[in-house]
Design a protein around this motif. Sequence first.
Motif, PDB file in Angstrom:
ATOM      1  N   ASP A  77       1.157  -1.385   0.118  1.00 54.17           N
ATOM      2  CA  ASP A  77       0.215   0.484  -0.071  1.00 54.17           C
ATOM      3  C   ASP A  77       0.311   1.416  -0.284  1.00 54.17           C
ATOM      4  OD1 ASP A  77      -1.385   2.484   0.565  1.00 54.17           O
ATOM      5  OD2 ASP A  77      -3.066   0.810   1.938  1.00 54.17           O
ATOM      6  N   LYS A 123      -6.138  -5.926   7.241  1.00 51.43           N
ATOM      7  CA  LYS A 123      -6.644  -4.315   7.193  1.00 51.43           C
ATOM      8  C   LYS A 123      -5.878  -3.308   8.106  1.00 51.43           C
ATOM      9  CE  LYS A 123     -10.979  -1.845   6.503  1.00 51.43           C
ATOM     10  NZ  LYS A 123     -12.454  -1.731   6.288  1.00 51.43           N
ATOM     11  N   GLY A 149      -4.582  -0.374   2.895  1.00 46.72           N
ATOM     12  CA  GLY A 149      -5.856   0.198   2.295  1.00 46.72           C
ATOM     13  C   GLY A 149      -6.594   0.774   3.179  1.00 46.72           C
ATOM     14  N   GLY A 159      -7.295   1.428  -1.026  1.00 50.29           N
ATOM     15  CA  GLY A 159      -6.487   0.008  -1.180  1.00 50.29           C
ATOM     16  C   GLY A 159      -7.079  -0.249  -3.053  1.00 50.29           C
ATOM     17  N   ASN A 219      -5.029  -4.025  -2.088  1.00 45.67           N
ATOM     18  CA  ASN A 219      -5.390  -4.668  -1.403  1.00 45.67           C
ATOM     19  C   ASN A 219      -5.000  -6.541  -1.808  1.00 45.67           C
ATOM     20  OD1 ASN A 219      -7.094  -3.225   0.409  1.00 45.67           O
ATOM     21  ND2 ASN A 219      -9.182  -2.839  -0.575  1.00 45.67           N
ATOM     22  N   THR A 257     -12.460  -7.726   1.629  1.00 49.23           N
ATOM     23  CA  THR A 257     -13.058  -6.413   2.372  1.00 49.23           C
ATOM     24  C   THR A 257     -13.825  -6.156   2.051  1.00 49.23           C
ATOM     25  OG1 THR A 257     -11.233  -5.066   1.885  1.00 49.23           O
ATOM     26  CG2 THR A 257     -10.221  -5.837   4.394  1.00 49.23           C
TER      27      THR A 257
END
Lengths: 86, 1018, 418
Positions: free
Chosen positions: B525, B550, B556, B562, B566, B587
Amino acid sequence: MLRIDCPWCGPRDMVEFTYVGDGTLRRPEIGAEDGHFDYVYLRDNPKGPHVEIWRHGVGCRRHVAVTRDTATHEMLATGKPGEGAS
Amino acid sequence: MTGQTNRLQEGGRIDRAQRLSFTFDGATMTGYAGDTLASALLANGVSLVARSFKYHRPRGIFSAGPEEPNALVRLRGGERVEPNTRATMIPLYDGLVAESQNRWPSLGLDLQAANQLIARFIPAGFYYKTFMGPWSNTKLWMRFEHAIRRAAGMGAGTHAPDPDDYDKMSAHCEVLVIGGGPAGLAAARAAAASGLRVVLVDEREEFGGRLLFDREEIDGAHASHWLAEQTAALEAAPNVRLLSRTTAFGYYDQNMVACVERVSDHLIEPPPHRPRQRLWTIRAKEVVLATGAIEQPLVFADNDRPGVMLAGAARAYVNHYGVLPGRKVVVATNNDDAYRSAIDLHDAGASIESIIDVRPGGAGALAAAAKERGINVLRGYAPVKVQGRRKVRRLAILKLDADGKPTGAQRAADCDLVLVSGGWQPTLHLSSQTGAKAMWDAEKGCFLPGPPRQRERSAGACAGGFMLAECLAQGHAAGLEAAEAAGAVRPELEAPRAAAVAEKPTRLYWECPEPINTPGKKFVDHQDDVTASDVRLAHREGYVSVEHLKRYTTLGMGTDQGKTSNIPGFAIMAKARGVEIGATGTTTFRPPYTPVALGALAGPEVGEHYMPLRRTPMDSWHVERGCEWIDAGLWRRPRYYPAHDGESLFDAYIRETKAVRGAVGLCDVTTLGKIDIQGPDAGEFLNRLYINGWKALPVGKARYGLMLREDGVVLDDGTTSRLGEHHYLMTTTTANAVRIMAWIDYHLQVVWPDLKVKATSVTEQWAAMAVAGPTARRLLEPVIDRDLSNEAFPFMAAGPCRLLGGEEGAAPIPGRLFRISFSGELAYELNVPADYGHEAWERLMAAGAPYDVVPYGMEALGNMRIEKGHVAGPELDGRTTADDLGLGRMMSSKKDFIGARLARREDLVRPDRKQFVGLVPVDGRTALKQGAQLVAKDAPATAGTLAAGGTPIRMEGHVTSTGFSPELGHPIALGLVGRGRERLGEELSMRYPLRDLTVPVRIVDPVFIDAEGKRVHG
Amino acid sequence: MGEYSVWSVLRGGLTGQTHWKRAWRDPDPKPAYDAIIVGGGGHGLATAFYLAKLHGMTNIAVLEKGWVGGGNTGRNTTIVRSNYMLEGNAHFYEKSLQLWEGLSQELNYNVMFSQRGVLNLAHSDAQMDGYARRGNAMRLNGIDAELLTREQVRAWAPMCDFSERARFPIHGGLLQPRGGTARHDAVAWGFARAADRLGVDIIQNCEVTGIDVVEGRVTGVQTSRGPIKAKKVGLAVAGHTTQLAQMAGLRLPIESHLLQAMVSEPLKPWIDCVVTFGAGHFYISQSDKGGLVFGGDLDGYNSFAQRGNLPMVEHVVQCGVALMPSLKRLRLLRHWGGVMDMTMDGSPIIGKTPVEGLYLNGGWCYGGFKATPGSGWVFAYTMAQDRPHELNAALSLDRFERGAVLDERGAGPTPGWH
């Protein structure tokens, strides 16, 4: 945004309505001694189809009986209160 | 100026005739109309544009779209400043000002970059393990927190109010198409052919989606021809609304999609009378999602350096913006699509050093096109490390064996641009927001939309149809299907066509091997600085569900949510757990899809339009008289009318109190709720609503009533008058007017629909004014056309009247007169139709001139009701019973009413409940304070807490209302005290620890003056 | 695994942070436990921790349907306070606040409890008087409270509208300086790790599908991972309390409602305390990461959907802009919903039930997060001793039948109005 099919006005956005509550509750008859506690306090609170009363306050000011899935917000039926949602 | 060193001589859709000037971090540069800030910065050779969240690493432009994790800038300035704005989505305008953020003192020299030196000591979640100290308090942490908060955050906001306006629109249509790329255009074209109302929205400045960025052919010609033709046709179609610059950000229940249109963000400021943005709420019968896909990166050491860019983005800069973001280019990919970027950049003049393809078998048909151009393709290789700090200089690579493990010696290629592609992931935000669960497709290596939960379907890249031919075919089919589902006859229409390209599958490979001897951080990320080792740390510590991952690593959690991190992050976690990505799930996607200005959500109902002020018909009179106001819910009411400049509140209300008690006063009481109740069962209905009986009330009489909630607690009070055989007028308190109307509606419609009663609110239909004081009758007699004598119109009488007076020859005003009293004096309340309110008030003031009538406000009104011991809002606090308030005797035993049964519960009839009493200071002088508590007179001075084993000070009651009785010459108060009615004469201590105040008080009867109630009968 | 400290993190820095072990084990459920707690949120985990630590019950399990902290623990706006007026609430929440003050040390896990102050704004004299009544009661109960003037409010929250244009001018406010915010996920994780270290089995992905009751006594539960026997079962599943209680044949004074929360993009420090608007539905604070975290009122209808609708978001933002006009230019990053157990008086239920061995912890309305340690503390006591502690005696289930409700707002038996 929920959409409610008012039996008097047709489909309208939820912002025109106020949620009143569980539509399966029946108030004890005037003069009855028992049943008030259950009526006022206890709820089935189902996760799934729920019969409930909404008030079309910014419309016809009538109450609408709505059957709505509380898990998905899907509207299953609407009708006049007391007549059962159809 | 000739600073646009990376601008191509020709090509692109920018308008080279319109040169625009802008500044970034104070440096002035130029670009062209059609640029974004990102493309203009790239054209000017600016590669360093931001610093990262945690390590303050130098960052460049990574994408060409809404997924941008790095290039966040502080746009505009002053009260219009917009922190965290994605440079890739800012249309360039002349005079644009932007600066970099999260750096000090400058972007080039950022001292907080020292965090990189200690990076190994501050892995994901380090703050959960440190900064606590051994002492059981929060002091040490809060000192660290102070520093952490300053280091965190991204851009700085302002406290200055935003001067711009925002608008809201609602729209309805049969088919809403979201995304104006090839799939969306094909869908809109097909749906529009049905004649139904179609809305097409797209987040960019113009329609086209990837057609703007790619070199493709449709129906045998360059795609731009088809694009121009279709856009023009849709624009011309009367049943189609096109909304560009409009982001569909949220998908809500019953097919309502919320969009934000950036009406003026491409301008330096909104033109006069134009909003900055507009919120659209679009209710559609059917929705086509054509939201496209987002390219994912690969994860390798120092993959965050400026000069590392998504492959598809580079192609967009070349083809659409006429910018060449690099001259010596290496392309690293796990799929075929990146080959298009290599080819396009090559054709635009860049030197493609090599394509590093992690797949041993390389690409399909595009491999030949690359070969034709002499591009070197290394199959089965992976990028492992970028060299160069502020800018890419070289890329190190390693050969992979059959299992994806590195083998052989590390090689490096010189370059100034590294293009990466980890394949494309469908943009599932909106479909996921409906509750449809994303499903992993192992063959395509991406999540696909789950079975629809609402009336929607996905088409094109967002449904996994990544190739243009698929986009067109799926979009066309979806448009036809949506139109048919919305009730139209399926239109006969040829689908647009593009040639299919034979591609080889994407390899599910994102994290590349560690480089040899030269470690570096492998970013997953980019925005939140989450690395591959952070993901593995989370795994090691058991934070393995994607939601734990997360939350523990912040993967994210950035402003991009994200969009480019992700999938690689989940892939690394899946590998560590030894499961498929599909087994980890994804997610939950939360709205909005991209961040939305709060102003757009608030819309125009701000400032004075937020809960607009309610004014009575006499408002302008009060203004002219120079009253001081007090808010009563949404109403404003005169608080007092200063007799001269600087008269204090206390002096004024005492003067007004004396005037009413001594002669006569006039008070605007319009805000009280008024409900008209009619029907043969109206009396029975009132009997059920109120605790006292109504059936014996004769026509022409008013009665005070008290209502309970079903639980036996007092709901409201007021007088109700019987105006006719089947006609009553109920009044409620101002605060409860709306609630009581709803209460009545509910009982009449749902609980007792058999009662023949109709009720409606008439609060706004009538202006109401109280005329109170010993000379009230004399004031009224000349102007009221009925006999006001005690015999003809006694206390609690009610009936129609006409108000005479006014200018010579003025017509009488029809009204209703009630002989009711809140002040305890001889008093009348006159109601006239609202339109006559102002005139009626003036007539009464004129009629009262000989009697020195004064207008009196809420303070005097309240003071007089305290003198009389009437309960009001502070006593009716939703916890008191009728008996608590000394009104228990009103409860009829002859009938049933709402609340009767539950009011008998044991705790509600306890003898030691707090009861309504009067209070006076023992010294006869010290003013009492509302909100004070009452404790035993010898209670200790300081309190302990029960939780820590200490002893709190026991509260026996509290002060509800306070005033000063000029007649008695001392302060008075009302309150609620345990067993209060048995304790008249006892002393208590009034405590107001918030102001260190202690006053000895005595409990007295709550009726301070005229206890026999003679005056109202006067 | 060892203690968490600055030294262990520094040592990890030299070894690639590879020495860390699982924060809590991942055991399979045993066939029987002395006690089972249903619900692996903050409350359930805290209960397990205090049962093990203070009551010597270590043969216990926490059963979680999904992942720990995945319910309202991970969805709330992280506010911690004890500014209650009614005694039945005040002493309980103050106990909780006192536990918060030493929680990071007690758990050896930094829950980032930041005592930055909770400020309720007043917009009329009547509201000031109402706050004074509450603040005075707090002080007499030994709880910190300050009544701020308009000018004092300006110093605490300068971004509020103090101009002539303000529709509802600020008159002052009630401040609880010891209130603040905490890191919600860390609370669940910290309790999980600390309970695990005392031997508690924390079992994720284990959904309770039935409660076994024989002759009015609990004997165990049915789960997606098989039956588990236990003499004592505690429910800590706020949001779904009625669903679980129904498995034991209980009907409760609770409706499940939807509450939404929102967060903005991250910003440099913008607001330093927690502020609530007194003339509308809006409260706000800033996370340590920089996001403005805010929320407002219930959506208003029964829901288990964990996602809300736009009108309430618009309404909350309107209220926010009315209070803080500079919010307009900032951007909403995410909004989400949680399921609230709304009781008929707005206060929670912690105590025994008519079924022997079955204990209830629920009805948290939208205020459960701040109660987490206190709730676990009194619930552990109640389960271990089979009777309520004096701090939760007033929060019993039978209070509704007795009429001894704890109605802080005075809104009456309509769940959506609390």
